[in-house]
Design a protein around this motif. Sequence first.
Motif, PDB file in Angstrom:
ATOM      1  N   ALA A 160      44.233  62.489  49.376  1.00 59.55           N
ATOM      2  CA  ALA A 160      45.482  61.762  49.118  1.00 59.55           C
ATOM      3  C   ALA A 160      45.230  60.588  48.174  1.00 59.55           C
ATOM      4  N   ASN A 161      44.102  59.894  48.343  1.00 56.80           N
ATOM      5  CA  ASN A 161      43.754  58.799  47.435  1.00 56.80           C
ATOM      6  C   ASN A 161      43.580  59.305  46.004  1.00 56.80           C
ATOM      7  N   GLU A 162      42.928  60.450  45.849  1.00 60.85           N
ATOM      8  CA  GLU A 162      42.722  61.025  44.518  1.00 60.85           C
ATOM      9  C   GLU A 162      44.057  61.387  43.860  1.00 60.85           C
ATOM     10  N   ILE A 163      44.950  61.973  44.644  1.00 59.92           N
ATOM     11  CA  ILE A 163      46.256  62.359  44.101  1.00 59.92           C
ATOM     12  C   ILE A 163      47.028  61.126  43.651  1.00 59.92           C
ATOM     13  N   TYR A 164      47.018  60.080  44.487  1.00 61.75           N
ATOM     14  CA  TYR A 164      47.743  58.856  44.115  1.00 61.75           C
ATOM     15  C   TYR A 164      47.132  58.220  42.868  1.00 61.75           C
ATOM     16  N   LYS A 165      45.806  58.236  42.764  1.00 62.86           N
ATOM     17  CA  LYS A 165      45.146  57.655  41.592  1.00 62.86           C
ATOM     18  C   LYS A 165      45.569  58.380  40.316  1.00 62.86           C
TER      19      LYS A 165
END
Length: 312
Positions: free
Chosen positions: A129-134
């Motif tokens: 989820a962090n990667e997608i938001y980044k």
Amino acid sequence: MADAYCSDCKRNTEVVFDHSAGDTVCSECGLVLESHSIDETSEWRTFANESGDNDPVRVGGPTNPLLTDGGLSTVISKPNGVTSDFLSSSLGRWQNRGSNPDRSLILAFKTIATMSDRLGLVATIKDRANEIYKKVEDQKSSRGRNQDAILAACLYIACRQEDKPRTVKEICSVANGATKKEIGRAKEYIVKQLELEMGQSVEMGTIHAGDFMRRFCSNLGMTNQTVKAAQEAVQKSEEFDIRRSPISIAAAVIYIVTQLSDDKKPLKDVSLATGVAEGTIRNSYKDLYPHISKIIPNWYAKAEDLKNLSSP
């Protein structure tokens, strides 16, 4: 204790480690084999001036490749009301005034971590989820949109991609006020942005009714035998063309199985545990009813029991 070669004893002997002095001592003759050795284990002592600061941790967190500085920047802590700490408080204010390019990312990652913890998700889903938001944040196109909905949608997509799907209603329950409609719109927007960046369709993973069974059954406190029957019934239901959402099919199967058990669950309880409306469960039950003899395992219910089920 361990073994080491002692030059005085002329053989391997047991040695004792004196951690306070950093010495390695022979246990038989007392010869110091090594002095002032470096202890490479974690340092847990605290050297803070504040008497009320009992936090012994002196090591930082892991590196984060999604942040500009890798998550290894220095943060000046706030003093605990001690007058002699004027310098540290002033430095802290100046640091807060300074521009931190990762400030919004850090806050977003904290929000995602909080939502993940409340849902009991594993670290791999949180990291995804962090990667997608980044990726979405790097495109600078999400400004002006509901950030809570964006973060919740990132977590929803991450669950789908890691084959641990959650319903939109479950995500909505921890989304800090974002509605199901807002999360749905945010999900479509994120998928569109990711497709533009990668130049290909985003793989979301297929949702199956069986993905929700164990969690829903746990919410209802069902027995192991009933859970096993529900899981088998859901797998067999995929052989038929039942045009309902996997969540609705899962809820209907759970309702049917519980009606065949000694511990019958009312429709209202099944609706609360699964997040599916009672009317939707009834309609799914109606679609499953013609195939019920082929769906329910023979070891769980006999033909007579199936006939006694109320018709939809």
